[in-house]
Design an enzyme around this catalytic site. Structure first.
Site, PDB file in Angstrom:
ATOM      1  N   ASP A 155       0.831  -1.203   0.000  1.00 50.55           N
ATOM      2  CA  ASP A 155       0.000   0.000   0.000  1.00 50.55           C
ATOM      3  C   ASP A 155       0.870   1.260   0.000  1.00 50.55           C
ATOM      4  OD1 ASP A 155      -2.393   1.382   0.118  1.00 50.55           O
ATOM      5  OD2 ASP A 155      -3.238   0.022   1.602  1.00 50.55           O
ATOM      6  N   TRP A 190      -3.583   3.263  -5.748  1.00 46.28           N
ATOM      7  CA  TRP A 190      -4.862   3.962  -6.002  1.00 46.28           C
ATOM      8  C   TRP A 190      -4.812   4.896  -7.216  1.00 46.28           C
ATOM      9  CZ3 TRP A 190      -2.772   6.607  -1.310  1.00 46.28           C
ATOM     10  CH2 TRP A 190      -2.604   5.728  -0.248  1.00 46.28           C
ATOM     11  N   GLY A 191      -3.886   4.667  -8.165  1.00 47.62           N
ATOM     12  CA  GLY A 191      -3.809   5.526  -9.366  1.00 47.62           C
ATOM     13  C   GLY A 191      -2.960   6.767  -9.169  1.00 47.62           C
ATOM     14  N   GLU A 193       0.223   9.379  -8.892  1.00 48.85           N
ATOM     15  CA  GLU A 193       1.449   9.537  -9.681  1.00 48.85           C
ATOM     16  C   GLU A 193       1.333   8.785 -11.013  1.00 48.85           C
ATOM     17  OE1 GLU A 193       5.172   9.642  -7.508  1.00 48.85           O
ATOM     18  OE2 GLU A 193       4.097   9.451  -5.629  1.00 48.85           O
ATOM     19  N   ASP A 211     -10.175   3.448  -2.953  1.00 45.44           N
ATOM     20  CA  ASP A 211     -10.799   2.214  -2.456  1.00 45.44           C
ATOM     21  C   ASP A 211     -12.235   2.023  -2.941  1.00 45.44           C
ATOM     22  OD1 ASP A 211      -8.487   1.995  -1.084  1.00 45.44           O
ATOM     23  OD2 ASP A 211      -9.393   1.907   0.900  1.00 45.44           O
TER      24      ASP A 211
HETATM   25  C1  GLA Z   1      -5.931   1.060   1.768  1.00 40.25           C
HETATM   26  C2  GLA Z   1      -6.153   0.048   0.650  1.00 40.25           C
HETATM   27  C3  GLA Z   1      -7.278  -0.896   1.040  1.00 40.25           C
HETATM   28  C4  GLA Z   1      -6.946  -1.607   2.331  1.00 40.25           C
HETATM   29  C5  GLA Z   1      -6.650  -0.586   3.415  1.00 40.25           C
HETATM   30  C6  GLA Z   1      -6.108  -1.233   4.674  1.00 40.25           C
HETATM   31  O1  GLA Z   1      -7.001   1.910   1.924  1.00 40.25           O
HETATM   32  O2  GLA Z   1      -6.447   0.710  -0.560  1.00 40.25           O
HETATM   33  O3  GLA Z   1      -7.518  -1.825   0.001  1.00 40.25           O
HETATM   34  O4  GLA Z   1      -5.831  -2.437   2.119  1.00 40.25           O
HETATM   35  O5  GLA Z   1      -5.697   0.378   2.991  1.00 40.25           O
HETATM   36  O6  GLA Z   1      -5.811  -0.295   5.674  1.00 40.25           O
END
Ligand code: GLA
Length: 630
Positions: A155, A190-191, A193, A211
């Site tokens: 992450d 999450w896209g 950069e 998310d």
């Molecule tokens: C981020 C990720 C999620 C999950 C949470 C856990 O938000 O994008 O998919 O793994 O962290 O804290």
């Protein structure tokens, strides 16, 4: 001035690090030939996990046929760690949730014929605040390898030293490679950069959006961004729109089927035990070939053995008929079309190639086309630039000004030509132009300011002065609505190499409203002008789009640019009182007067009433003393 030098230094450092991050990348082992399938703890359990849950899930995945259907990864998400490391840097596992450690859990999962996955973050802490891996990549990779980990979801939370994600992720990728164990590396950025520009060489999958949440709108929002980059995924590097939410009690049956059908057609990682289907070995993601906002979608993609998948979606809240011409739109002729959920079959040889389907609200039909042949290649005929909703576009708007037609060009913030840096990211949004916007601009996580960089702005009537209308969203999903005390967003604007210019934008404190603010800029080049939005010190608004209209008459353009270049004057300037859309924005005093008008009025009225009472008391003081004597 110090801040200017500091910012320039940071930018230079950032670019050098980025170059370094991109250079000399070893090739990751390409064992992920089809998208991974499995189950993950997060969407259902969050941090409420322990070794019992993992054992029970491993048992269920075997006994209920998930493993046999191809769901072979059982992945632990956040919260298996404590907040500590030992003195030699080894991560300490949460002693309550996993009292015997992770190795026995992994062994149990393996004993069932499943693979075992784990989670960490390229920051100081994970997103849930547990110990993460930044600067301990080698220690952690070694632990994972010792425990027998087969999959790492990595992450992007909680880093604050301004090091770009490609570099931080490369450290973990290299550490995993050094262990010599085949570990699937899932890049969870999450896209941010422009993840898709560097992550396909970095990991076996890469997240393209924020998310997923357990509702239908979240699925629609994700598709707005994911559909633009889905073609960049493929064997060994899958584009990941996030895990499945099926079975978590909110999506209807039709919504769940649609969610699953599109995810599998897009060749997304299918992480969460649910429907029993396997992924096609060709690994070509389906593309969105028709999209009508809040109405319908048609997705199509090639499968192995000359087959093809087609998904038709009804976004309307009521049933509708949707028609698809298989030969012209999907380039497929003859053979059969079998609906995968009902198993109904249509013979495309004898009947026409038109399929008409009545679909309930949010429902889909998913066809597999077989025994026919391809007339044209889908991948060449459908590219994201055909979709005007997200790539930078020129609208055909024209304004009548001074008797001439003045072209207005709209540039979507989420356009793929733009660079989105720091924590800023594209996000699907129902009320936005183009169906998406860029959020988390400005100082969301010091000093890595979220930055939106427009790289290819055209001066439609040649170099000169332009009015830039900024269309912004009032709040974003972290329920932030600008500066609490001033009720304003702050935004730094830089045009080409000009001096930075700060503006202050009114917040209406309402996430369902978009607002406008106009400012003047000088574009001194015909093509590829650059406009940068960020702020190292404060929250910026989310930006939906900007629109550029020539400001000065054509014959004065050259003169304006010459003056700007000779005098070195700023290339951002305030517009006249009414043109800006927020006439009182220019000085601090007028802003306070405008933004706190009702509060100020209230204070003035209260003061007036108190004063009046005091005056009355003073006036009648003789009478009061008379009553007292009585
Ligand atoms: C981020 C990720 C999620 C999950 C949470 C856990 O938000 O994008 O998919 O793994 O962290 O804290």
């Amino acid at each position: 001035m110090f801040y200017l030098y500091y910012t320039i230094f940071l930018l230079l450092l950032y670019n050098v690090l980025l170059l370094y991050a991109k250079a000399d990348e070893p090739i990751i082992p390409s064992f992920a030939t089809t998208p991974p399938m499995g189950w993950n703890t997060w969407n259902k359990y969050g941090c409420a996990i322990d070794h019992h849950l993992i054992q029970q899930t491993a048992d269920a995945m075997v006994s209920e046929g998930y493993l046999a259907a191809g769901y072979n990864y059982l992945n632990l998400d956040d919260c298996w760690q404590s907040n500590n490391r030992t003195d030699n840097g080894t991560i300490v596992i949460d002693p309550l949730a996993f009292p015997f450690g992770i190795k026995p859990v992994a062994d149990y999962v393996h004993s069932k014929g499943l693979k075992f996955g784990i989670y960490s973050s390229a920051g100081r802490k994970t997103c849930a605040g547990r110990m993460a891996s930044l600067e301990y990549e080698k220690n952690d990779a070694k632990s994972y390898s010792d425990w027998g980990v087969d999959y790492l979801k990595y992450d992007n939370c909680n880093y604050d030293e301004g090091v770009p994600a490609p570099l931080r992720f490369r450290h973990m990728r290299d550490a995993l490679l050094q262990t010599g164990r085949d570990i699937f590396f899932s890049v969870c950025t999450w896209g941010v950069e422009n993840t898709w520009e560097w992550a396909p060489e970095m990991g076996h999958s890469f997240r393209t959006h924020d998310d997923i949440y357990n509702d239908w709108q979240s699925i629609v929002d994700i598709l707005q961004v994911h559909s633009q980059v889905v073609h960049l995924g493929g064997p060994g590097h899958w584009a990941d729109p996030d895990m499945l939410e099926i079975g978590n009690g909110v999506l209807s049956i039709d919504e769940s089927i649609t969610h699953f059908s599109i995810w599998s057609a897009m060749k997304a990682p299918l992480i969460l035990g649910n429907s029993l289907t396997n992924q096609d070995p060709l690994g070509k993601p389906a593309l969105r070939i028709r999209h009508i906002k809040e109405d319908q979608d048609v997705w199509g993609g090639p499968l192995s053995n000359n087959s093809m998948v087609v998904v038709i979606v009804n976004y309307k809240p009521y049933p509708q008929n949707i028609t698809v011409d298989i030969s012209t739109e999907l380039g497929y002729a003859d053979g059969y079309a079998r609906e995968l959920w009902t198993q109904d079959e249509i013979n495309l040889v004898n009947s026409s190639s038109i399929i008409t389907q009545t679909l309930r609200p949010h429902a889909c039909a998913m066809y597999k086309l077989t025994h026919g042949y391809l007339i044209h290649n889908l991948t060449t005929s459908i590219t994201p630039s055909n979709n005007p909703s997200v790539t930078t576009t020129m609208t055909s708007n024209t304004n009548k000004q001074q008797g001439t037609e003045i072209p207005t060009i709209r540039y979507e913030a989420e356009g793929l030509n733009n660079l989105v840096q720091g924590l800023a990211r594209r996000k699907g949004c129902a009320l936005c132009s183009g169906g998406a916007y860029v959020m988390a601009i400005g100082n969301v996580n010091r000093p890595q300011t979220g930055t939106l960089i427009y790289r290819n702005i055209t001066a439609s009537l040649g170099p000169g002065e332009y009015t830039m209308r900024i269309n912004y969203l009032d709040c974003f999903s972290w329920s932030t609505c600008g500066d609490f005390f001033t009720r304003r967003w702050h935004l730094r604007i830089r045009v080409n190499n000009g001096e930075p210019y700060w503006i202050s934008l009114k917040s209406k404190r309402n996430p369902t409203i978009t607002s406008d603010y106009s400012i003047g800029i000088v574009l001194d080049k015909q093509e590829n002008n650059e406009i940068i939005f960020d702020d190292p010190n404060a929250y910026g608004p989310s930006i939906d789009y900007i629109e550029l209209t020539p400001h000065t008459p054509l014959n004065q353009h050259q003169y304006v640019v010459q003056r700007y270049q000779q005098e070195g004057s700023s290339n951002v300037f305030e517009l006249s009182f009414w043109e800006s859309g927020d006439p009182l924005a220019t000085t601090r005093l007028t802003r306070v007067l405008a933004d706190f008008f009702w509060e100020l009025l209230f204070i003035v009225i209260c003061c007036a009433l108190i004063l009046r009472t005091l005056l009355l008391l003073y006036k009648h003081r003789h009478r009061l003393s008379y009553y007292k004597k009585l």
